[in-house]
Scaffold this motif. Structure first.
Motif, mmCIF file in Angstrom:
data_model
loop_
_atom_site.group_PDB
_atom_site.id
_atom_site.type_symbol
_atom_site.label_atom_id
_atom_site.label_comp_id
_atom_site.label_asym_id
_atom_site.label_seq_id
_atom_site.Cartn_x
_atom_site.Cartn_y
_atom_site.Cartn_z
ATOM 1 N N ASN A 10 3.002 11.944 4.806
ATOM 2 C CA ASN A 10 4.133 11.226 4.224
ATOM 3 C C ASN A 10 5.233 11.073 5.266
ATOM 4 N N GLU A 45 -3.440 6.744 9.799
ATOM 5 C CA GLU A 45 -3.559 5.288 9.746
ATOM 6 C C GLU A 45 -3.696 4.646 11.117
ATOM 7 N N ARG A 49 6.327 -1.175 11.476
ATOM 8 C CA ARG A 49 4.966 -0.637 11.453
ATOM 9 C C ARG A 49 4.126 -1.425 12.449
ATOM 10 N N ASN A 98 0.804 -1.217 0.000
ATOM 11 C CA ASN A 98 0.000 0.000 0.000
ATOM 12 C C ASN A 98 0.842 1.275 0.000
ATOM 13 N N TYR A 99 2.172 1.116 0.032
ATOM 14 C CA TYR A 99 3.052 2.272 0.122
ATOM 15 C C TYR A 99 3.947 2.408 -1.108
ATOM 16 N N ILE A 123 8.042 7.646 2.304
ATOM 17 C CA ILE A 123 7.043 6.571 2.270
ATOM 18 C C ILE A 123 5.674 7.225 2.250
ATOM 19 N N GLU A 124 4.934 7.022 1.177
ATOM 20 C CA GLU A 124 3.620 7.631 1.045
ATOM 21 C C GLU A 124 2.576 6.582 0.702
ATOM 22 N N LYS A 125 1.356 6.833 1.144
ATOM 23 C CA LYS A 125 0.262 5.921 0.897
ATOM 24 C C LYS A 125 -0.134 5.984 -0.584
ATOM 25 N N ARG A 126 -0.276 4.849 -1.189
ATOM 26 C CA ARG A 126 -0.680 4.806 -2.596
ATOM 27 C C ARG A 126 -2.133 5.257 -2.761
#
Length: 487
Positions: A472, A426, A440, A173-174, A484-487
């Motif tokens: 981010n 999140e 995580r 997802n990242y 690292i960013e959420k898609r």
């Protein structure tokens, strides 16, 4: 004052702070901070007196039939006293033990000097060679450039938790982006400190430098009011509520208001350096953690918390501090952790039976429910030389219960952590380590572990990290800057 945490926190700047560089590590030195063969004038010894030491070894040792060489890392302080940190003889040969004894007792060391001032502590390498029944000792200077290059490569992760099954279901997802010296104009890959200012501009310390990053280009952001001389570097950084950047550079605290740099006189503010600089958004305070206690800047005024004012403070050597939503100040020192409540009452956790006893907090995050998350350092380790110590993270729940998570009772892959960050979008805790990469934790039972062998993160060593306003996550690593960013 120099930043160390480095050793204590297993984070070190190769230009300034070092670690035990040889495989056999000794425990007879206080190694919270020191520089590696540094100085305009490097540390050494009085030649004639050292020849006497060499003669003493020659006469007291049986060298018949022995041939070889051993290297010793010697820590020399500003008073000319020394102790051996590490060496290369894993056989524990009596000859090596005798050399260590003599080096520790030798009184004619000369300290390193930088800009006319004696370095507090500096390490040098001594090599003793034995051949034809003779022993000869000399200094072997460290090639700093080669030493740095040896660290500019990723190391394999060390996963000490052998029972947890890391499924890493959320990794897909990242989107992970890496900027390094090869694919961008980042000056070098040695990134240790990071902050994001009010404009979304990233400020990043690089080896002997300071840069900004706007998402496309890295630009030098060096202070311009102090002559850098032969050596100048940056070791701590934070951006405050007024978008002023606070930086610890060599021997000085600086601020930048986006127009000009200001150097703050140490005689006025009481400190000439900081282990950490932390902004407290809700109170507009900036905390400076140093050997002189906790120094606080607010509304143009400076104040200080130390043992003279708070008797419960375990030590003036403060490595981390932050204020929580209940107006309590949590302070980690090299001798324990203390909490000062909203009424000024202090609790020294060394006098409690909680999991914080024997621990120093090294970073802190808070969620919207008032739960606090700490990274921990065990300052009085029960087993000397042990790598996976009784550390991990601790959660102080809003109801007062404090629980520790380690490789023994959770999905922590390794117990030494550098930084904790809470992601409200999140509802997860991100945890950085210096051996096992990024963790995580979803605050329930889901632990994931990302590193250079199972993700696009280029290393298992993550110095620190921060979130921007978009959520981010940015990692400062020894292999460049990671997003690292959420898609």
């Amino acid at each position: 004052m120099k930043n160390t945490i480095l050793i204590l926190l297993t984070v070190f700047s190769l230009s300034l702070n070092a670690q035990n560089i040889f495989p056999v590590k000794l425990d007879n030195c206080k190694t919270d901070k020191f520089c590696l063969d540094c100085g305009d004038v490097k540390a050494g010894y009085e030649e004639q007196e050292f020849l006497k030491l060499q003669t003493k070894l020659q006469e007291s040792l049986n060298l018949t039939g022995i041939k070889g060489a051993v290297k010793f890392q010697v820590l020399i302080d500003s008073k000319g006293e020394a102790c051996v940190l590490s060496h290369t003889d894993q056989s524990k040969n009596p000859i090596s033990l005798k050399i260590i004894e003599e080096l520790d007792n030798f009184k004619k060391w000369t300290p390193a000097i930088t800009a006319g001032k004696k370095e507090e502590k500096s390490s040098i390498t001594m090599i003793f060679s034995i051949n034809e029944n003779k022993i000869i000792g000399k200094i072997e200077r460290v090639d700093i450039s080669s030493f740095k290059r040896s660290f500019d490569k990723p190391t394999s992760p060390e996963i000490f938790n052998k029972t947890y099954n890391y499924k890493n279901d959320h990794l897909k997802n990242y989107k992970i982006t890496v900027w390094n010296a090869k694919n961008s104009n980042l000056p070098n890959n040695m990134n240790d400190n990071i902050t994001v200012d009010k404009n979304g501009l990233i400020w990043l310390t690089v080896d002997e430098g300071l840069v900004t990053f706007d998402g496309k280009d890295f630009k030098k952001a060096e202070q311009n009011i102090t002559d850098k001389g032969k050596f100048f570097s940056y070791y701590a950084i934070a951006s405050d509520n007024n978008n002023v950047k606070w930086v610890y550079g060599t021997k000085n605290i600086y601020s930048f208001d986006n127009t000009k740099w200001t150097k703050h006189d140490s005689t006025e503010i009481g400190i000439d350096g900081a282990y950490e600089i932390i902004n407290n958004p809700k109170t507009s305070e900036v905390f400076f953690c140093s050997d002189e206690g906790l120094t606080i800047y607010k509304n143009g005024k400076w104040s200080n918390i130390n043992k003279a004012k708070i008797k419960e403070l375990p030590s003036n050597r403060v490595t981390y501090a932050k204020r929580d939503s209940k107006n309590r100040i949590w302070i980690g020192t090299f001798s324990g952790t203390v909490m000062i409540d909203e009424n000024g009452k202090a609790t020294n956790f060394e006098n409690t039976s909680t999991v914080l006893k024997g621990k120093c907090i090294t970073s802190m995050a808070e969620d919207e429910n008032g739960n606090l998350y700490f990274s921990l350092y065990e300052f009085e380790r029960k087993e000397k030389g042990k790598v996976n110590n009784d550390e991990g993270i601790a959660i102080s729940y809003a109801n007062g219960i404090i629980k520790q998570f380690t490789t023994e009772n959770s999905g922590m892959p390794f117990n030494h952590t550098n930084c904790v960050v809470y992601d409200k979008n999140e509802n997860v805790i991100w945890i950085s380590t210096d051996r096992a990469g990024l963790i995580r934790y979803d605050l329930k039972d889901g632990w994931e572990n990302y590193h250079n062998e199972n993700s696009d993160i280029p290393t298992s060593y993550i110095s620190t990290m921060t979130l921007d306003e978009k959520g981010n996550l940015y990692l400062a690593t020894r292999q460049g800057l990671v997003k690292i960013e959420k898609r």
